[in-house]
Design a protein around this motif. Structure first.
Motif, mmCIF file in Angstrom:
data_model
loop_
_atom_site.group_PDB
_atom_site.id
_atom_site.type_symbol
_atom_site.label_atom_id
_atom_site.label_comp_id
_atom_site.label_asym_id
_atom_site.label_seq_id
_atom_site.Cartn_x
_atom_site.Cartn_y
_atom_site.Cartn_z
ATOM 1 N N ASP A 40 0.853 -1.188 0.000
ATOM 2 C CA ASP A 40 0.000 0.000 0.000
ATOM 3 C C ASP A 40 0.891 1.241 0.000
ATOM 4 O O ASP A 40 1.178 1.828 1.054
ATOM 5 C CB ASP A 40 -0.914 -0.020 1.232
ATOM 6 N N LEU A 41 1.331 1.640 -1.186
ATOM 7 C CA LEU A 41 2.246 2.774 -1.293
ATOM 8 C C LEU A 41 1.600 4.070 -0.825
ATOM 9 O O LEU A 41 2.273 4.939 -0.257
ATOM 10 C CB LEU A 41 2.733 2.916 -2.741
ATOM 11 N N ASP A 42 0.293 4.219 -1.052
ATOM 12 C CA ASP A 42 -0.399 5.417 -0.586
ATOM 13 C C ASP A 42 -0.292 5.548 0.931
ATOM 14 O O ASP A 42 -0.059 6.636 1.464
ATOM 15 C CB ASP A 42 -1.874 5.370 -0.997
ATOM 16 N N LYS A 43 -0.457 4.432 1.624
ATOM 17 C CA LYS A 43 -0.372 4.444 3.080
ATOM 18 C C LYS A 43 1.050 4.735 3.543
ATOM 19 O O LYS A 43 1.265 5.497 4.496
ATOM 20 C CB LYS A 43 -0.829 3.079 3.629
ATOM 21 N N LEU A 44 2.027 4.141 2.857
ATOM 22 C CA LEU A 44 3.423 4.366 3.228
ATOM 23 C C LEU A 44 3.819 5.820 3.023
ATOM 24 O O LEU A 44 4.536 6.398 3.843
ATOM 25 C CB LEU A 44 4.329 3.445 2.409
ATOM 26 N N VAL A 45 3.360 6.412 1.927
ATOM 27 C CA VAL A 45 3.642 7.826 1.667
ATOM 28 C C VAL A 45 3.014 8.701 2.748
ATOM 29 O O VAL A 45 3.622 9.647 3.246
ATOM 30 C CB VAL A 45 3.123 8.228 0.266
ATOM 31 N N GLU A 46 1.788 8.371 3.122
ATOM 32 C CA GLU A 46 1.104 9.134 4.162
ATOM 33 C C GLU A 46 1.829 9.016 5.499
ATOM 34 O O GLU A 46 2.057 10.023 6.188
ATOM 35 C CB GLU A 46 -0.330 8.622 4.313
ATOM 36 N N MET A 47 2.203 7.802 5.878
ATOM 37 C CA MET A 47 2.837 7.571 7.183
ATOM 38 C C MET A 47 4.232 8.189 7.271
ATOM 39 O O MET A 47 4.726 8.439 8.365
ATOM 40 C CB MET A 47 2.933 6.069 7.453
ATOM 41 N N SER A 48 4.854 8.438 6.130
ATOM 42 C CA SER A 48 6.215 8.990 6.121
ATOM 43 C C SER A 48 6.234 10.497 5.893
ATOM 44 O O SER A 48 7.300 11.088 5.707
ATOM 45 C CB SER A 48 7.050 8.313 5.027
#
Length: 214
Positions: free
Chosen positions: A104-112
């Motif tokens: 889930d790249l969208d989630k990883l981008v958000e969390m970072s």
């Protein structure tokens, strides 16, 4: 290519204990950069650009200065993809790249990024690399010790991110100082700059073959 140029030129503004060697080297470098006839494209990086002598930064030496900020959303997505691909799986004697679309790249981008970490707080490229490697170790432990056949996943990376204290937070004041300086003295090197910057000008300057510092 001159990496961390401010460290290589330390002591060039005084004789120091080297008998003036650093000063002479610096003078020769300035002369060559100003008068060279050969088509040499000079790049340099600096973490503390304020430590560089002003005569090195003027037009004719380094013709343009670019500021590389912490990666934007688009850049972090690309970095995550590259790092995930780099964690290869060995099957039947072959190394196979992991597929970023399984994460889930969208989630990883958000969390970072800032929506989770706070204003102006984003993970650096090296921090993203570190958390992906940590996630790989978590998956390895799960398979070898816990005997669970579950590959590295998004949750592993998120768990690894929860254990890191971002550089953007620990050095917040010094980074703000650099950002404030860059607003008036440098062009943004980001593909998605947080402020309005004439990125087409930056592209034109790079393609012209001038000396550049970051």
């Amino acid at each position: 290519w001159i990496d961390e140029i401010e460290k290589g030129l330390s002591g060039s503004d005084s004789g120091g204990s080297d008998g003036g060697t650093a000063t002479r080297v610096f003078g020769n470098l300035l002369t060559w950069m100003q008068e060279k006839k050969s088509p040499v494209f000079v790049f340099a990086t600096a973490n503390s650009i304020e430590n560089l002598p002003p005569e090195l930064l003027r037009k004719g030496r380094f013709d343009e200065i670019f500021f590389i900020d912490f990666p934007s959303e688009e850049e972090r997505r690309e970095i995550f993809s590259i790092m995930i691909k780099g964690c290869k799986i060995k099957e039947t004697g072959k190394s196979i790249e992991r597929d970023p679309s399984n994460f889930d790249l969208d989630k990883l981008v958000e969390m970072s990024g800032e929506s989770v970490l706070g204003e102006n707080i984003r993970l650096t490229g090296s921090e993203i690399e570190a958390v992906v490697k940590d996630a790989l170790l978590r998956a390895f432990y799960r398979k070898t010790v816990e005997k669970k056949d579950v590959d590295m996943n998004t949750d592993d990376i998120i768990a690894a991110m929860a254990q890191i204290y971002p550089l953007a937070k620990s050095r917040k004041d010094s980074i703000k100082k650099i950002r404030d300086w860059a607003k008036d003295n440098a062009l943004s090197a980001s593909v998605a700059p947080p402020t309005k910057v004439a990125t087409n000008v930056a592209t034109k300057e790079v393609s012209s073959g001038r000396n550049i510092t970051f």
